[in-house]
Design an enzyme around this catalytic site. Structure first.
Site, PDB file in Angstrom:
ATOM      1  N   CYS A   2      -2.900  38.061  16.040  1.00 39.33           N
ATOM      2  CA  CYS A   2      -3.148  38.535  17.398  1.00 39.33           C
ATOM      3  C   CYS A   2      -4.653  38.534  17.650  1.00 39.33           C
ATOM      4  O   CYS A   2      -5.452  38.727  16.739  1.00 39.33           O
ATOM      5  CB  CYS A   2      -2.637  39.939  17.666  1.00 39.33           C
ATOM      6  SG  CYS A   2      -0.897  40.168  17.359  1.00 39.33           S
ATOM      7  N   ARG A  27      -5.325  32.770  17.001  1.00 38.96           N
ATOM      8  CA  ARG A  27      -4.876  33.916  16.201  1.00 38.96           C
ATOM      9  C   ARG A  27      -3.414  34.277  16.473  1.00 38.96           C
ATOM     10  O   ARG A  27      -2.848  35.148  15.809  1.00 38.96           O
ATOM     11  CB  ARG A  27      -5.745  35.137  16.495  1.00 38.96           C
ATOM     12  CG  ARG A  27      -7.224  34.907  16.278  1.00 38.96           C
ATOM     13  CD  ARG A  27      -7.991  36.161  16.584  1.00 38.96           C
ATOM     14  NE  ARG A  27      -7.583  37.237  15.726  1.00 38.96           N
ATOM     15  CZ  ARG A  27      -8.054  37.464  14.520  1.00 38.96           C
ATOM     16  NH1 ARG A  27      -8.976  36.679  14.018  1.00 38.96           N
ATOM     17  NH2 ARG A  27      -7.603  38.463  13.801  1.00 38.96           N
ATOM     18  N   TRP A  74       0.817  37.404  18.171  1.00 31.05           N
ATOM     19  CA  TRP A  74       1.654  36.776  17.152  1.00 31.05           C
ATOM     20  C   TRP A  74       2.630  37.865  16.741  1.00 31.05           C
ATOM     21  O   TRP A  74       2.235  38.846  16.116  1.00 31.05           O
ATOM     22  CB  TRP A  74       0.793  36.331  15.971  1.00 31.05           C
ATOM     23  CG  TRP A  74       1.553  35.540  14.949  1.00 31.05           C
ATOM     24  CD1 TRP A  74       1.768  34.200  14.940  1.00 31.05           C
ATOM     25  CD2 TRP A  74       2.179  36.047  13.768  1.00 31.05           C
ATOM     26  NE1 TRP A  74       2.500  33.848  13.836  1.00 31.05           N
ATOM     27  CE2 TRP A  74       2.767  34.961  13.096  1.00 31.05           C
ATOM     28  CE3 TRP A  74       2.320  37.322  13.213  1.00 31.05           C
ATOM     29  CZ2 TRP A  74       3.474  35.098  11.909  1.00 31.05           C
ATOM     30  CZ3 TRP A  74       3.024  37.470  12.028  1.00 31.05           C
ATOM     31  CH2 TRP A  74       3.586  36.349  11.385  1.00 31.05           C
ATOM     32  N   ASN A 100      -3.998  44.755  17.263  1.00 34.62           N
ATOM     33  CA  ASN A 100      -3.768  43.670  16.309  1.00 34.62           C
ATOM     34  C   ASN A 100      -3.509  44.323  14.963  1.00 34.62           C
ATOM     35  O   ASN A 100      -4.393  44.988  14.427  1.00 34.62           O
ATOM     36  CB  ASN A 100      -5.016  42.774  16.250  1.00 34.62           C
ATOM     37  CG  ASN A 100      -4.998  41.829  15.058  1.00 34.62           C
ATOM     38  OD1 ASN A 100      -3.934  41.460  14.581  1.00 34.62           O
ATOM     39  ND2 ASN A 100      -6.170  41.432  14.589  1.00 34.62           N
ATOM     40  N   GLY A 101      -2.305  44.182  14.439  1.00 35.22           N
ATOM     41  CA  GLY A 101      -1.999  44.793  13.143  1.00 35.22           C
ATOM     42  C   GLY A 101      -0.559  45.268  13.121  1.00 35.22           C
ATOM     43  O   GLY A 101       0.262  44.857  13.935  1.00 35.22           O
ATOM     44  N   GLU A 487      -1.701  19.781  -0.495  1.00 36.34           N
ATOM     45  CA  GLU A 487      -2.376  20.009   0.780  1.00 36.34           C
ATOM     46  C   GLU A 487      -1.899  19.002   1.846  1.00 36.34           C
ATOM     47  O   GLU A 487      -1.679  19.371   3.001  1.00 36.34           O
ATOM     48  CB  GLU A 487      -3.899  19.917   0.558  1.00 36.34           C
ATOM     49  CG  GLU A 487      -4.754  20.017   1.794  1.00 36.34           C
ATOM     50  CD  GLU A 487      -4.614  21.316   2.577  1.00 36.34           C
ATOM     51  OE1 GLU A 487      -3.946  22.254   2.097  1.00 36.34           O
ATOM     52  OE2 GLU A 487      -5.139  21.378   3.694  1.00 36.34           O
ATOM     53  N   LYS A 491      -0.172  20.068   5.368  1.00 32.96           N
ATOM     54  CA  LYS A 491      -0.694  19.646   6.672  1.00 32.96           C
ATOM     55  C   LYS A 491       0.436  19.036   7.509  1.00 32.96           C
ATOM     56  O   LYS A 491       0.551  19.315   8.681  1.00 32.96           O
ATOM     57  CB  LYS A 491      -1.801  18.580   6.536  1.00 32.96           C
ATOM     58  CG  LYS A 491      -3.170  19.028   6.103  1.00 32.96           C
ATOM     59  CD  LYS A 491      -3.926  19.885   7.055  1.00 32.96           C
ATOM     60  CE  LYS A 491      -3.593  21.322   6.917  1.00 32.96           C
ATOM     61  NZ  LYS A 491      -4.292  22.120   5.963  1.00 32.96           N
ATOM     62  N   GLU A 494       3.135  21.759   8.603  1.00 28.29           N
ATOM     63  CA  GLU A 494       2.742  22.813   9.542  1.00 28.29           C
ATOM     64  C   GLU A 494       2.458  22.305  10.951  1.00 28.29           C
ATOM     65  O   GLU A 494       2.650  23.036  11.909  1.00 28.29           O
ATOM     66  CB  GLU A 494       1.558  23.627   9.015  1.00 28.29           C
ATOM     67  CG  GLU A 494       0.249  22.896   8.961  1.00 28.29           C
ATOM     68  CD  GLU A 494      -0.878  23.760   8.415  1.00 28.29           C
ATOM     69  OE1 GLU A 494      -0.871  24.977   8.608  1.00 28.29           O
ATOM     70  OE2 GLU A 494      -1.791  23.180   7.782  1.00 28.29           O
ATOM     71  N   HIS A 510      11.664  14.743 -13.131  1.00 29.05           N
ATOM     72  CA  HIS A 510      12.363  15.984 -13.484  1.00 29.05           C
ATOM     73  C   HIS A 510      13.156  16.540 -12.306  1.00 29.05           C
ATOM     74  O   HIS A 510      13.434  17.731 -12.261  1.00 29.05           O
ATOM     75  CB  HIS A 510      11.353  17.010 -14.017  1.00 29.05           C
ATOM     76  CG  HIS A 510      10.613  16.487 -15.216  1.00 29.05           C
ATOM     77  ND1 HIS A 510      11.191  16.443 -16.460  1.00 29.05           N
ATOM     78  CD2 HIS A 510       9.384  15.941 -15.344  1.00 29.05           C
ATOM     79  CE1 HIS A 510      10.325  15.903 -17.314  1.00 29.05           C
ATOM     80  NE2 HIS A 510       9.221  15.592 -16.654  1.00 29.05           N
ATOM     81  N   LYS A 609      -4.000  31.495  12.959  1.00 26.19           N
ATOM     82  CA  LYS A 609      -5.107  31.057  12.110  1.00 26.19           C
ATOM     83  C   LYS A 609      -5.498  32.122  11.096  1.00 26.19           C
ATOM     84  O   LYS A 609      -5.878  31.822   9.974  1.00 26.19           O
ATOM     85  CB  LYS A 609      -6.297  30.741  13.018  1.00 26.19           C
ATOM     86  CG  LYS A 609      -7.520  30.242  12.302  1.00 26.19           C
ATOM     87  CD  LYS A 609      -7.405  28.767  12.044  1.00 26.19           C
ATOM     88  CE  LYS A 609      -8.531  28.220  11.208  1.00 26.19           C
ATOM     89  NZ  LYS A 609      -8.081  27.065  10.430  1.00 26.19           N
TER      90      LYS A 609
HETATM   91  C1  F6R Z   1      -3.126  25.803   6.482  1.00 27.50           C
HETATM   92  C2  F6R Z   1      -3.841  27.034   6.718  1.00 27.50           C
HETATM   93  C3  F6R Z   1      -3.410  28.252   6.008  1.00 27.50           C
HETATM   94  C4  F6R Z   1      -4.624  29.023   5.511  1.00 27.50           C
HETATM   95  C5  F6R Z   1      -4.191  30.353   4.889  1.00 27.50           C
HETATM   96  C6  F6R Z   1      -5.355  31.120   4.311  1.00 27.50           C
HETATM   97  O1  F6R Z   1      -3.661  24.740   7.197  1.00 27.50           O
HETATM   98  O2  F6R Z   1      -4.761  27.070   7.488  1.00 27.50           O
HETATM   99  O3  F6R Z   1      -2.546  27.953   4.972  1.00 27.50           O
HETATM  100  O4  F6R Z   1      -5.295  28.242   4.576  1.00 27.50           O
HETATM  101  O5  F6R Z   1      -3.565  31.132   5.868  1.00 27.50           O
HETATM  102  O6  F6R Z   1      -6.298  31.416   5.275  1.00 27.50           O
HETATM  103  P1  F6R Z   1      -7.769  31.808   4.899  1.00 27.50           P
HETATM  104  O7  F6R Z   1      -8.399  30.651   4.262  1.00 27.50           O
HETATM  105  O8  F6R Z   1      -8.402  32.164   6.213  1.00 27.50           O
HETATM  106  O9  F6R Z   1      -7.682  32.992   3.979  1.00 27.50           O
END
Ligand code: F6R
Length: 614
Positions: A2, A27, A74, A100-101, A487, A491, A494, A510, A609
């Site tokens: 949020c 956010r 969120w 937010n929380g 990774e 990507k 998501e 396996h 984010k």
């Molecule tokens: C994926 C992504 C998330 C963050 C994760 C940790 O693209 O952005 O998986 O990497 O939420 O976030 P931080 O790095 O801000 O602790």
């Protein structure tokens, strides 16, 4: 998660709050709302959907007023709908809150308030909190600030809140525990936000509240900070922000994600600027220099992180063990914090986080500190909670990352961690001066090599078009490139909502090999340096089962070209630096596939984010 925004001053609040919410949409973006005070009454509008929807809906209310608070959500408690959106009124209609929380004990408080005659419109914990504040204000006969303080001492959970009281219309009360809250200080005006981006064009001066602090922000007065627990006075530390407006705008790119992918050559350079002095054979990192003994005497390094940052941690495990010969364990912060881990004062914990606000990573840090470990942070956001909570650290200097999918954060984290590993390796004497110098010079070439890797964009777009309708994909890599495979898969899933899995290439046999058929695209990282022949054998195995092979190879590779359906070249570099290059085509592939599928690349569904709830 949020985003919260507030304004109190001499300008019209509406455009400031709306623009601020748009900047904070990364956010959370399932609903949004705004409350404005026009000098007489509170006008409130909220809706399911994005801030753009709110802008339309808010045409129904008066947009006048120089005090306003807004929220982009969120969902945690209650589905995303108009009623559950913030701001929330108290029963009297005098108080209004954004939050937010999560308030964990809201159910018990709600029951108690219900007994006292309160009613609730929404399913949210936030509406319970604002009514608790109202109840305290009434029964204790105190002003808003005191009521907020008393109420917060009764709740369990995390919050960044802003509360406005119609009966005290020259102030906004804010408080923080676990979720970020910044106050921008302008000339006769104040801004409130989850990060500084909503107010950067108005002021460079900001105060970041610490956990368990609250502030009364009153027009024409200095900010007063207090500790929520014991009412002790706290003194605001005004920071001068370095961020500029350009950094948080798209700059001609269609999406933030694409802009951030293309920023990587510059971001990596910024990460090592002033630290890497290749011609002198030096790496300068104050956080390491000042704590060298702790690192050198450590029994082991534990790395904690989540998501993409965790993948950077996995790459770091290879680098630290390979170069510095220090044992490393990499843990999901969320698992580490709850599994009663054995930690001693001989351990060094490295926490990696782009946002510096991830709740699980923060909790893991606190746990490690309690047990006496030395905690080092690798963060991007300056002044973030993790940056403040750690004993020492190194910023990545990637600049603001706004696209929800992490890209430049990943490569800059790897860059910082590589510098750290090299510095420790040198101090330990774990490899030769010649090899050390070779690493330093090679690291300096990486921004140009990333630039070169980006030149495959047109080819990658063609490949993306071929595979955009896939429902499943596999990503394979070995050694340093196993985390890159993870990774790459993250990507893709998501932002394009295609199911994807990353595996160490040798694990195929396996189990996962059973999935291979002519429909299955398999992205394989097969660079010359790094178990090349073994990976080629794995490619043969996929080929003989008719899987589609898209290989990331070293420039000039001929062998894999003959086997794969598509190859994407990256320049040659040292094995441990290959992740900085091989990840680039995978980022671009995910980006183009997502765009072609019509997905919201910068704001993928269900994500946010900054994950400030556990
Ligand atoms: C994926 C992504 C998330 C963050 C994760 C940790 O693209 O952005 O998986 O990497 O939420 O976030 P931080 O790095 O801000 O602790």
């Amino acid at each position: 998660m949020c985003g919260i925004v507030g304004y109190i001053g001499h300008r019209e609040a509406f455009p400031i709050v709306i623009k601020g919410l748009q900047r904070l949409e990364y956010r959370g973006y399932d609903s949004a709302g705004i409350a404005l005070y026009d000098g007489n009454q509170i006008n409130l509008s909220k809706t399911k959907g994005k801030v753009e929807d709110l802008k339309n809906k808010a045409k129904e209310i008066s947009q006048a007023g120089s005090i306003g608070i807004g929220h982009t959500r969120w969902a945690t408690h209650g589905v995303p709908n108009d009623v559950n959106s913030h701001p929330h009124y108290s029963n009297s209609g005098n108080l209004v809150i954004i939050h937010n929380g999560i308030i964990e004990n809201y159910e018990a408080i709600k029951q108690e308030l219900t007994k006292r005659g309160y009613t609730f419109q929404s399913d949210t914990d936030t509406e319970v909190l604002i009514n608790l504040i109202e109840e305290v204000k009434k029964t204790e006969d105190v002003k808003l600030g005191k009521a907020v303080q008393i109420a917060l001492n009764q709740v369990v959970g995390a919050y960044a809140i802003a509360v406005f009281d119609k009966e005290k219309p020259d102030e906004i009360v804010v408080a923080k525990l676990g979720s970020p809250l910044a106050i921008g200080i302008g000339e006769g005006e104040f801004f409130i936000a989850s990060d500084a981006s909503p107010f950067i064009e108005f002021t460079n001066n900001a105060v970041y509240l610490e956990d368990e602090e609250m502030a009364i922000i009153r027009l024409g007065k200095e900010i007063k900070l207090r500790k929520i627990k014991d009412d002790a006075v706290a003194y605001p530390r005004i920071l001068e922000l370095q961020m500029n407006l350009e950094e948080i705008e798209k700059g001609g790119y269609d999406h933030f994600m694409l802009k951030e992918i293309y920023e990587q050559p510059r971001a990596i350079k910024d990460t090592y600027r002033g630290r890497l002095l290749a011609d002198q054979g030096l790496i300068r990192m104050a956080g390491i220099d000042l704590n060298m003994e702790k690192f050198l005497n450590a029994n082991r390094i534990i790395i904690v992180a989540c998501g993409t940052s965790w993948h950077a941690g996995l790459v770091a495990e290879y680098i630290f063990e390979d170069l510095a010969r220090i044992p490393v364990e990499v843990e999901y912060a969320s698992e580490f914090r709850y599994r009663n881990p054995v930690i001693t004062d001989k351990d060094v914990l490295i926490a990696i986080s782009q946002s510096g606000e991830t709740a699980d990573t923060l909790a893991a840090i606190k746990l490690a500190k309690e047990k006496g470990a030395f905690v080092f942070g690798v963060c991007n956001v300056v002044g973030s909670s993790i940056a403040r909570e750690t004993d020492a650290g190194a910023y990545t200097h990637a600049g603001p990352e706004i696209g929800v999918a992490s890209t430049k954060a990943f490569t800059t984290q790897i860059t910082v961690l590589t510098l750290m590993a090299l510095k420790l390796a040198k101090a330990k004497g774990s490899f030769s001066e010649t090899k050390y110098r070779e690493y330093l010079s090679e690291l300096e070439t990486i921004p140009n090599k990333v630039e070169k890797s980006l030149e495959s964009n047109a080819l990658i777009e063609i490949i993306a078009d071929v595979y955009k309708e896939s429902t499943n994909c596999l990503y394979l890599g070995r050694g340093y490139n196993f985390p890159v495979a993870l990774e790459g898969a993250l990507k893709l899933k998501e932002i394009s909502y295609i199911h994807a899995e990353g595996y160490p290439a040798a694990e195929m046999k396996h189990g996962p090999i059973a999935l291979i058929d002519e429909q299955m695209p398999v992205f394989v990282i097969a660079t010359k340096k790094g178990h090349y022949e073994k990976v080629v054998s794995n490619i043969q195995e996929i080929k003989s089962r008719k899987g589609k092979i898209i290989a990331i190879v070293t420039e000039g590779d001929e062998q894999v070209k003959d086997l794969a359906d598509h190859v994407i070249e990256v320049p040659e570099t040292l094995e441990s630096l290959t992740p900085l290059l091989t990840t680039i085509p995978l980022q671009l592939l995910s980006y183009h596939i997502a765009v072609m599928r019509g997905c919201n690349v910068d704001q993928p569904r269900n994500l946010a984010k900054s994950v400030t709830v556990e």
